[in-house]
Write a protein that holds these residues in place. Sequence first.
Motif, PDB file in Angstrom:
ATOM      1  N   CYS A   1      26.016  47.135  43.600  1.00 18.49           N
ATOM      2  CA  CYS A   1      26.477  47.485  44.940  1.00 18.49           C
ATOM      3  C   CYS A   1      27.338  46.349  45.503  1.00 18.49           C
ATOM      4  O   CYS A   1      27.112  45.187  45.203  1.00 18.49           O
TER       5      CYS A   1
ATOM      6  N   PHE B   1      26.203  55.503  36.057  1.00 23.78           N
ATOM      7  CA  PHE B   1      27.545  55.792  36.569  1.00 23.78           C
ATOM      8  C   PHE B   1      28.614  54.765  36.195  1.00 23.78           C
ATOM      9  O   PHE B   1      29.782  54.945  36.544  1.00 23.78           O
ATOM     10  N   LYS B   2      28.220  53.669  35.554  1.00 21.95           N
ATOM     11  CA  LYS B   2      29.180  52.599  35.203  1.00 21.95           C
ATOM     12  C   LYS B   2      29.959  52.138  36.435  1.00 21.95           C
ATOM     13  O   LYS B   2      31.162  51.922  36.393  1.00 21.95           O
ATOM     14  N   CYS B   3      29.239  51.994  37.561  1.00 26.11           N
ATOM     15  CA  CYS B   3      29.873  51.671  38.843  1.00 26.11           C
ATOM     16  C   CYS B   3      29.705  50.210  39.241  1.00 26.11           C
ATOM     17  O   CYS B   3      30.158  49.796  40.308  1.00 26.11           O
TER      18      CYS B   3
ATOM     19  N   ASN C   1      20.401  48.828  41.324  1.00 25.38           N
ATOM     20  CA  ASN C   1      21.719  48.449  40.818  1.00 25.38           C
ATOM     21  C   ASN C   1      21.829  48.658  39.313  1.00 25.38           C
ATOM     22  O   ASN C   1      22.825  49.181  38.822  1.00 25.38           O
TER      23      ASN C   1
ATOM     24  N   TYR D   1      28.083  51.632  46.938  1.00 29.19           N
ATOM     25  CA  TYR D   1      28.785  51.487  45.666  1.00 29.19           C
ATOM     26  C   TYR D   1      30.183  52.073  45.792  1.00 29.19           C
ATOM     27  O   TYR D   1      30.364  53.107  46.446  1.00 29.19           O
ATOM     28  N   LYS D   2      31.147  51.442  45.161  1.00 33.68           N
ATOM     29  CA  LYS D   2      32.485  52.023  45.076  1.00 33.68           C
ATOM     30  C   LYS D   2      32.433  53.041  43.945  1.00 33.68           C
ATOM     31  O   LYS D   2      32.102  52.706  42.801  1.00 33.68           O
ATOM     32  N   TYR D   3      32.734  54.301  44.280  1.00 37.29           N
ATOM     33  CA  TYR D   3      32.675  55.351  43.262  1.00 37.29           C
ATOM     34  C   TYR D   3      33.618  56.473  43.650  1.00 37.29           C
ATOM     35  O   TYR D   3      34.090  56.551  44.790  1.00 37.29           O
ATOM     36  N   LYS D   4      33.861  57.363  42.716  1.00 34.24           N
ATOM     37  CA  LYS D   4      34.876  58.412  42.915  1.00 34.24           C
ATOM     38  C   LYS D   4      34.327  59.712  43.507  1.00 34.24           C
ATOM     39  O   LYS D   4      35.088  60.598  43.850  1.00 34.24           O
TER      40      LYS D   4
ATOM     41  N   ASP E   1      24.325  51.398  37.548  1.00 31.38           N
ATOM     42  CA  ASP E   1      25.367  50.980  36.611  1.00 31.38           C
ATOM     43  C   ASP E   1      25.165  51.619  35.246  1.00 31.38           C
ATOM     44  O   ASP E   1      26.124  52.011  34.592  1.00 31.38           O
TER      45      ASP E   1
END
Length: 145
Positions: free
Chosen positions: A29, A24-26, A17, A43-46, A21
């Motif tokens: 989890c 990716f600055k995400c 984690n 993880y929520k990501y684009k 972070d």
Amino acid sequence: MGKDPLIRMHTAEHMLNSAMDRKFKCGRCFSAHINKKKSKCDYKYKRGMTDEEAAEIEMTVNAAISANLPITDDLMLTEEAEELFNLEKLPEDAETVKIIQIGDFDTCPCIGEHVENTSEIGEFKIASHSFDDGILRIRYKLGAV
């Protein structure tokens, strides 16, 4: 107790984690499933991550494991902790929160059990990674200690 596979895996989740972070600055989890042989974090990501990025995450986690970082816990008043951490996964009625610190690598609230030193985790290996509908999933395993 320190070498219990589930405790090792859970402590590795903290380290993953933190590495995710940082890169990716995400955030941490939002979902994790911890098993003795293989675990996963969502993880929520684009977008998905490349194999090169996965290798970089692996290297970051393994470098921290190799640093033999001490793992400590301290109690903090929930009121104080709310200013520093996301507490949505913890019970709402708690007056105090256990804060887990892994050297200077990671600090977060957690009610779980952890090894005492990163040297007890073993080698971290990303088994696979995938991306579907805004969710980046990482499956990982650990080598023997």
